[in-house]
Structures are given as structure tokens and as C-alpha cells.
Design an enzyme around this catalytic site. Structure first.
Site, PDB file in Angstrom:
ATOM      1  N   SER A 199      -4.840   0.284   9.390  1.00 19.13           N
ATOM      2  CA  SER A 199      -5.692   1.142   8.048  1.00 19.13           C
ATOM      3  C   SER A 199      -7.124   0.883   7.996  1.00 19.13           C
ATOM      4  O   SER A 199      -7.344  -0.103   8.427  1.00 19.13           O
ATOM      5  CB  SER A 199      -5.448   1.160   6.217  1.00 19.13           C
ATOM      6  OG  SER A 199      -5.704   2.640   6.287  1.00 19.13           O
ATOM      7  N   CYS A 321      -2.603   0.456  -4.078  1.00 18.63           N
ATOM      8  CA  CYS A 321      -1.886   1.605  -4.475  1.00 18.63           C
ATOM      9  C   CYS A 321      -0.977   1.366  -5.960  1.00 18.63           C
ATOM     10  O   CYS A 321      -0.141   3.183  -6.272  1.00 18.63           O
ATOM     11  CB  CYS A 321      -0.985   1.167  -3.444  1.00 18.63           C
ATOM     12  SG  CYS A 321      -1.702   1.289  -1.719  1.00 18.63           S
TER      13      CYS A 321
END
Length: 380
Positions: A199, A321
Site C-alpha cells: 500500500s 483501520c
């Protein structure tokens, strides 16, 4: 302001902003278009593939661009499971995976796949003997993170890869390298890795872009359908500015034999030395160069986090998250069997190339003031 939450996201490098701006202003064509502007954008995508592939000693065609780590993990897991289910329905993973791995695996379990979860040691390291014993003839996929996002444990990926391929050469090995890429050398071919997730915003690139390395010949099917972009593996118009920004960040983080990672490690290790000056703490940190996990006895992590925020110091109480969910003890802290008296008071301090030892000194002085004060108000 002191920002020690770089495992959640990093500030974008100025050079990355510049190349992205250039792509938006000049190379704004659709990469699928047949005219010159489209070909110009397509060439930027191909160049980015080449740059990223070089960092992994891989082939450009083995790099699939995604919207980030979550999509990369979902594509790897669901795409592989569905493509190989006729061979078997057994999947192996660990008890410390990120939500973007354990949630799709939980979904696959609901679809009839059988899941084996590997235990970890008190340091967060997987049991290789347990892995060896878990692999079966019908095992189609093994998924293991390279660096744990909460405590920074580095998993023995090379040894795991050898075990997997010796016991079942057809089993596909997926590695979540989202916290590892850019911090340590990774050569998938040498590590027996078939799929690797990454990412951009973890290495000073933009949010909303990442890649999935797919070893040539790996049997996997797409989970996003539409226009057939990226050879049908991931439909949707390519995010050209994000892609060129990602490639720029990759190149910058890996240059000069990972000297940036070494500088980050120096700050982290300095922090680990200085945090010992605080009483009744436990250092859960693994060997990753950028993540320190510290448990404070008799303090709730959320209370200390906001007290630090009031002083302009930003840290995390776990995976970003999961921060919008009701606070519960993380699966990782349970998996490493952290004592109950420490579980509620665990903070993650994560560092980047932009952090300094002076910032560490300031943070330690603030903690020396806050921790004793907050402990006075703890419920007994």
C-alpha cells in the site's frame, strides 16, 4: 506537532506530490484511449510498473495496480481461493493478521472453505512446526503477514516459504507486506512468495493506490469486472497520478540500500531506550524498524492517547483501520498472551524518516508528566 502514527499513514513526499501534479496537469488522458494523450498516460503506467518491479527483482507484468492494501489482500485471498477451489478448500493463516486479511478469510469460511489459524509466540512469531503440520494435500493457500502492524514482529517468511513449497508445491503463498515494503529488502522469488500486497500511503506515497505482486503463472481470478483494464485482472480506469506517485515513493524509500529504513530504526531504538524511564511499562515491540508497541500498566490506552493529542503528540492504540470500531483488545495482543493488566493500556508509536530523536525526548518528558497523573485516576 509530533506525529508518531506512521504505521497508519505517512506524509506524502514533496517529490511525490510534484510527479502526481505533473501527471494530472499534463498526462491526463485515459490509458485505454488510442490517441496520443492516452498513449502518454499508458506509458507512465508502464514505466511505473518497471520501477516497482525492479525493487522486487520481478517482471513488470507481475505488478497489478490496486486501490491499496485492502484491495490487494482481498484480491489475493478471494481471487486465489475461487480459482483453485477444485483442488481443495483448505486455507492456512495466522491469528495476528490485519482485518483486510482475516475478514475476507472469514467470508471464505462462510462459503465452505476450511481455515487453520496458526498460533504465535509471546513475541508474535508464527510456529513453523505448526505450519509444517498444518499443510495438507488439499491446502490451496497460505497467507501470512511479513511485519505485524501492531507490534512490529517480523515473521520468518523465507523459512515459511520453504516449508510450504516442500510439503505442497501447488499451495499458493500470499504475504501481506504492507508494513514491510520499503523498510527491508524483499525478493519474492527468493522467498517462495507467489502473491505480495503493498500500500502506497505507508511509504510516503498517496492514499488510494497500491499493488499486488502476482508471480507469473499463479492461478488467480479477478474480483472486479468491467472494462478489462490491466489485462482483465482489475477492471477500472487506472489511477495514473496515484500510480506515478507510488512509483516515486517506492524508488525514494529503497534507494541507497534502504538507508532511510536504517535512519528510522535509529529513532525507534532510541525511543525504546528512553521509554524505560517510565515505570510499569512493557515493551512488546518486534524487530521491524518503525513500530514500537508499549503497554502502560493501570492506564487505558484511549485516555493516554487523547492526553498526548492535547499536547500535540499523535500516536495510535492499534490498527487505524479498526479505530472506528468499539474498543476491544486486539487479536494480536491476545495472541501474544499479553497480561490482562497491560492489555487495556497499549499504544503504538510508529516512526518515519521525518521523525527525530529530539521529538522522542519531548515525548518522553510529556509521558513522564502524564502517566503518573493519569494513574491516580484509574478505577481500582
Amino acid at each position: 506537532m509530533i506525529y508518531f502514527d506512521n504505521a497508519a499513514t505517512t506524509r506524502v513526499f514533496p517529490e511525490v506530490v510534484k510527479v502526481m501534479q505533473d501527471a494530472m496537469e499534463s498526462s491526463y488522458g485515459n490509458p485505454s484511449a488510442k490517441h496520443m494523450k492516452g498513449m502518454e498516460a499508458e506509458n507512465l503506467v508502464k514505466k511505473a510498473q518497471e520501477v516497482i518491479a525492479k525493487t522486487l527483482k520481478a517482471k513488470p507484468k507481475e505488478i497489478l495496480f490496486t486501490s491499496g492494501g485492502t484491495e490487494s489482500n482481498n484480491t489475493a485471498l478471494i481471487g486465489t481461493a475461487l480459482a483453485n477451489q477444485r483442488k481443495g478448500k483448505h486455507i492456512i493463516t495466522t491469528k495476528i493478521e490485519h482485518a483486510s486479511v482475516y475478514e475476507p478469510i472469514a467470508w471464505l469460511c462462510e462459503q465452505g472453505f476450511e481455515i487453520t489459524y496458526l498460533d504465535v509466540t509471546a513475541e508474535g512469531i508464527i510456529d513453523l512446526e505448526q505450519l509444517k503440520n498444518a499443510i495438507r494435500e488439499d491446502t490451496i493457500l497460505v497467507s501470512c503477514m511479513m511485519v505485524n502492524n501492531e507490534i512490529g514482529a517480523i515473521e520468518p517468511i523465507e523459512e515459511a516459504g520453504k516449508i510450504i513449497k516442500e510439503k505442497n508445491p501447488e499451495a499458493i503463498f500470499h504475504v501481506d507486506a504492507i508494513q514491510a515494503y520499503g523498510k527491508m529488502p524483499i525478493i519474492p522469488k527468493n522467498l517462495k512468495i507467489d502473491l505480495l500486497s503493498m500500500s502506497g500511503h505507508k511509504i510516503h506515497g498517496p492514499k488510494g493506490i497500491g499493488f499486488l505482486y502476482i508471480k507469473e503463472g499463479t492461478k488467480i481470478q479477478p474480483i472486479i469486472f468491467g472494462g478489462g483494464q490491466q489485462k482483465g485482472m482489475r477492471s477500472g480506469t487506472e489511477n495514473v497520478p496515484g500510480i506515478v506517485g507510488l512509483a516515486c515513493a517506492c524508488e525514494k524509500m529503497i534507494k541507497n540500500d534502504y538507508e532511510n529504513a536504517q535512519r528510522i530504526r535509529e529513532v525507534k531504538e532510541y525511543f525504546q531506550e528512553r521509554i524505560k524511564e517510565i515505570e510499569d511499562i512493557k515493551d512488546n515491540s518486534g524487530q521491524a524498524p518503525h513500530i514500537a508497541s508499549i503497554s502502560f500498566k493501570k492506564i487505558r490506552s484511549e485516555v493516554l492517547l487523547h492526553a498526548l493529542e492535547d499536547r500535540g503528540i499523535y500516536v495510535s492504540s492499534g490498527s487505524a483501520c479498526s479505530s472506528n470500531k468499539k474498543q476491544v483488545v486486539s487479536g494480536t495482543l491476545n495472541a501474544i498472551a499479553l497480561a490482562d493488566e497491560y492489555k487495556d493500556g497499549t499504544l503504538r508509536f510508529s516512526f518515519s524518516i521525518e521523525n527525530t530523536k529530539e521529538e522522542v525526548d519531548e515525548t518522553i518528558e510529556v509521558l513522564k508528566e502524564l502517566v503518573p497523573m493519569l494513574r491516580k485516576f484509574v478505577r481500582r
